[in-house]
Enzyme design. Structure first.
Site, PDB file in Angstrom:
ATOM      1  N   LYS A 115       1.301  -1.525   0.089  1.00 42.68           N
ATOM      2  CA  LYS A 115       0.215  -0.238  -0.191  1.00 42.68           C
ATOM      3  C   LYS A 115       0.810   1.128  -0.466  1.00 42.68           C
ATOM      4  O   LYS A 115       0.213   2.235  -0.637  1.00 42.68           O
ATOM      5  CB  LYS A 115      -0.832   0.100   1.117  1.00 42.68           C
ATOM      6  CG  LYS A 115      -1.834  -0.966   0.616  1.00 42.68           C
ATOM      7  CD  LYS A 115      -3.396  -0.399   1.921  1.00 42.68           C
ATOM      8  CE  LYS A 115      -4.659  -1.455   1.347  1.00 42.68           C
ATOM      9  NZ  LYS A 115      -5.569  -1.637   2.031  1.00 42.68           N
ATOM     10  N   LYS A 197      -3.672 -10.712  -7.240  1.00 40.21           N
ATOM     11  CA  LYS A 197      -5.289 -10.673  -6.146  1.00 40.21           C
ATOM     12  C   LYS A 197      -6.078 -10.228  -7.373  1.00 40.21           C
ATOM     13  O   LYS A 197      -6.186  -9.043  -7.737  1.00 40.21           O
ATOM     14  CB  LYS A 197      -5.104 -10.069  -5.258  1.00 40.21           C
ATOM     15  CG  LYS A 197      -6.412 -11.233  -3.894  1.00 40.21           C
ATOM     16  CD  LYS A 197      -5.413  -9.991  -2.328  1.00 40.21           C
ATOM     17  CE  LYS A 197      -5.850  -8.830  -2.988  1.00 40.21           C
ATOM     18  NZ  LYS A 197      -5.998  -7.891  -1.351  1.00 40.21           N
ATOM     19  N   LYS A 200     -10.561  -4.554  -4.985  1.00 45.56           N
ATOM     20  CA  LYS A 200     -11.746  -3.802  -5.191  1.00 45.56           C
ATOM     21  C   LYS A 200     -10.604  -2.437  -5.661  1.00 45.56           C
ATOM     22  O   LYS A 200     -11.245  -2.037  -6.600  1.00 45.56           O
ATOM     23  CB  LYS A 200     -12.255  -3.030  -3.665  1.00 45.56           C
ATOM     24  CG  LYS A 200     -12.620  -4.160  -2.939  1.00 45.56           C
ATOM     25  CD  LYS A 200     -13.377  -3.255  -2.035  1.00 45.56           C
ATOM     26  CE  LYS A 200     -12.324  -4.015  -0.833  1.00 45.56           C
ATOM     27  NZ  LYS A 200     -12.435  -4.175   0.488  1.00 45.56           N
TER      28      LYS A 200
HETATM   29  P1  TYM Z   1     -10.654  -6.148   2.918  1.00 45.07           P
HETATM   30  O1  TYM Z   1     -11.636  -5.391   3.189  1.00 45.07           O
HETATM   31  O2  TYM Z   1      -9.684  -5.788   2.207  1.00 45.07           O
HETATM   32  O3  TYM Z   1     -11.168  -7.670   2.290  1.00 45.07           O
HETATM   33  C1  TYM Z   1     -12.428  -8.388   3.170  1.00 45.07           C
HETATM   34  C2  TYM Z   1     -11.903 -10.126   3.062  1.00 45.07           C
HETATM   35  O4  TYM Z   1     -11.897 -10.438   1.458  1.00 45.07           O
HETATM   36  C3  TYM Z   1     -11.490 -11.022   1.835  1.00 45.07           C
HETATM   37  N1  TYM Z   1      -9.914 -10.922  -0.332  1.00 45.07           N
HETATM   38  C4  TYM Z   1     -10.223 -12.217  -0.568  1.00 45.07           C
HETATM   39  N2  TYM Z   1     -10.125 -13.140  -0.814  1.00 45.07           N
HETATM   40  C5  TYM Z   1     -10.037 -14.361  -1.396  1.00 45.07           C
HETATM   41  N3  TYM Z   1      -9.323 -13.216  -2.941  1.00 45.07           N
HETATM   42  C6  TYM Z   1      -9.273 -12.620  -2.966  1.00 45.07           C
HETATM   43  N4  TYM Z   1      -9.101 -11.701  -4.019  1.00 45.07           N
HETATM   44  C7  TYM Z   1      -9.870 -10.950  -1.572  1.00 45.07           C
HETATM   45  N5  TYM Z   1      -9.959 -10.596  -1.623  1.00 45.07           N
HETATM   46  C8  TYM Z   1      -9.973  -9.778  -0.581  1.00 45.07           C
HETATM   47  C9  TYM Z   1      -9.356 -10.487   2.089  1.00 45.07           C
HETATM   48  O5  TYM Z   1      -8.891 -11.571   2.782  1.00 45.07           O
HETATM   49  C10 TYM Z   1     -10.531 -10.153   3.822  1.00 45.07           C
HETATM   50  O6  TYM Z   1     -10.728 -10.747   4.543  1.00 45.07           O
HETATM   51  N6  TYM Z   1      -7.879  -5.660   6.903  1.00 45.07           N
HETATM   52  C11 TYM Z   1      -8.946  -6.207   6.692  1.00 45.07           C
HETATM   53  C12 TYM Z   1     -10.719  -6.156   6.856  1.00 45.07           C
HETATM   54  C13 TYM Z   1      -9.873  -5.614   8.989  1.00 45.07           C
HETATM   55  C14 TYM Z   1     -10.165  -7.300   9.049  1.00 45.07           C
HETATM   56  C15 TYM Z   1     -10.585  -6.907  10.425  1.00 45.07           C
HETATM   57  C16 TYM Z   1     -10.533  -8.304   9.036  1.00 45.07           C
HETATM   58  C17 TYM Z   1     -10.440  -5.087  10.111  1.00 45.07           C
HETATM   59  N7  TYM Z   1     -10.044  -5.754  10.968  1.00 45.07           N
HETATM   60  C18 TYM Z   1     -10.438  -7.591  11.994  1.00 45.07           C
HETATM   61  C19 TYM Z   1     -10.202  -9.457  10.334  1.00 45.07           C
HETATM   62  C20 TYM Z   1     -10.816  -9.513  11.182  1.00 45.07           C
HETATM   63  C21 TYM Z   1      -9.148  -5.864   4.665  1.00 45.07           C
HETATM   64  O7  TYM Z   1      -8.758  -4.876   4.587  1.00 45.07           O
HETATM   65  O8  TYM Z   1     -10.103  -6.651   4.436  1.00 45.07           O
END
Ligand code: TYM
Length: 334
Positions: A115, A197, A200
């Site tokens: 990032k 990957k 978004k």
């Molecule tokens: P975020 O918002 O980027 O993504 C949300 C969830 O989606 C999963 N994910 C994917 N899984 C499979 N293939 C992909 N291409 C893919 N892109 C995203 C992510 O692994 C995630 O589970 N830091 C976290 C949010 C967060 C969080 C937490 C998660 C904040 N606090 C506490 C769990 C527990 C994040 O940015 O996810």
């Protein structure tokens, strides 16, 4: 563990449009696991501002994300769905945990490196300490299990290290959480560059299937997905594009990639792409209808948001007070 129940915590950022990766890697499993645990699902809007956001847009997306959680099958009258910014304990515990986290640990986080390369003009302290806020999210609710995609594994390991470190100093304060990473769908790749990957924030809209894409758009994106010149449907590293399509298909229909390979034996990439689009649309079309219904019932959603913020505040405050006492903050006079 809370009130004798095993706890599940997870969250998603309301940044950008949610992708099929978010659904297959996380949301789908949230729903499947929700009957076995006391569940907390947060819209982690505080995490979102580590990257500059348009305020009106962020608010809109956060509300949409709440509706998507519910449309996917999470019952807000059983599970606790809430906005992270509505519960002050997250920031308070994050500060305390910051004081137990080493710079070296945060420097090693690959998501921070990625990032900060992407947002070189805004490498802020929040971006650096982001994993500590994430640890606070999880530890506040004494979570036993955290369903996430593979990209969050390193953050989960840090969370575990922090919990263990804190417990070693102060006794048993935090439950040490386990990551739950699905066997299929834990890392859905870009349709345009299957070594990356699905994300978004990808600038190429053809690289990602968004949860709000209509059926024709999904079909078009699948048709254009990058494959290879081998001409054989196989699940192997040398064919990342085809393997990704197989991953998507098997996660959507609930099969293993090996079973999917058998199903497509002797068929061409065109047939696979059509089947992938159909399997995705079979999930997305009803999801989108539900989102529209939920968004229409504004008062009902507002009420759930209010009640759940109170519930999350109640449980998180319990942990927070315990932690504050342990580190030596004065007890609040009653
Ligand atoms: P975020 O918002 O980027 O993504 C949300 C969830 O989606 C999963 N994910 C994917 N899984 C499979 N293939 C992909 N291409 C893919 N892109 C995203 C992510 O692994 C995630 O589970 N830091 C976290 C949010 C967060 C969080 C937490 C998660 C904040 N606090 C506490 C769990 C527990 C994040 O940015 O996810």
């Amino acid at each position: 563990m809370l009130d004798g129940n095993k706890v599940l915590f997870s969250g998603m950022q309301a940044t950008g449009n949610l992708t099929l990766g978010n659904y297959l890697g996380a949301l789908k499993n949230w729903v499947e696991l929700s009957t076995q645990y006391m569940c907390f699902y947060s819209v982690v809007d505080m995490h979102s501002i580590t990257v500059r956001q348009d305020p009106a847009e962020l608010r809109k997306r956060a509300r949409r994300l709440m509706a998507i959680y519910i449309a996917a099958g999470i019952d807000p009258e059983k599970a606790c769905l809430y906005y992270q910014s509505h519960v002050t304990g997250h920031a308070e515990l994050a500060w305390i945990l910051n004081c137990f986290t080493y710079m070296g640990e945060l420097n090693r986080m690959t998501q921070f490196k990625d990032k900060s390369a992407k947002h070189a003009d805004n490498i802020n302290a929040g971006l650096f300490t982001y994993p500590v806020l994430m640890a606070a999210d999880i530890l506040l609710y004494q979570a036993d299990v955290v369903p996430v995609g593979i990209d969050q594994k390193q953050h989960l390991e840090l969370t575990r290290d922090l919990a263990i470190r804190f417990n070693n100093i102060y006794g048993d304060v935090f439950t040490v959480p386990e990551a739950y990473i699905p066997k299929v769908g834990a890392k859905i790749m870009s349709l345009q560059d299957p070594t990356k990957k699905m994300s978004k924030s990808d600038e190429n809209p053809n690289a990602s299937i968004y949860l709000m894409d209509d059926a024709d758009t999904v079909a078009r994106k699948c048709k254009r997905a990058v494959t290879d010149s081998e001409g054989i449907i196989a699940y192997r590293e040398e064919q990342p594009g085809v393997s990704n399509l197989l991953d998507i298909y098997s996660a959507c229909v609930g099969k293993t990639p090996e079973e999917a390979v058998k199903e497509f034996e002797g068929q061409g990439y065109g047939a696979l792409k059509t089947a992938v689009a159909e399997s995705v649309n079979a999930i997305l079309t009803p999801l989108q209808t539900r989102v529209a219904e939920i968004e229409k019932d504004k008062d009902w959603l507002d009420q759930r948001i209010k009640e759940n913020a109170e519930k999350a505040t109640y449980y998180s405050t319990k942990t927070l007070r315990k932690v504050q006492k342990k580190v030596g903050f004065p007890v609040r006079p009653r």
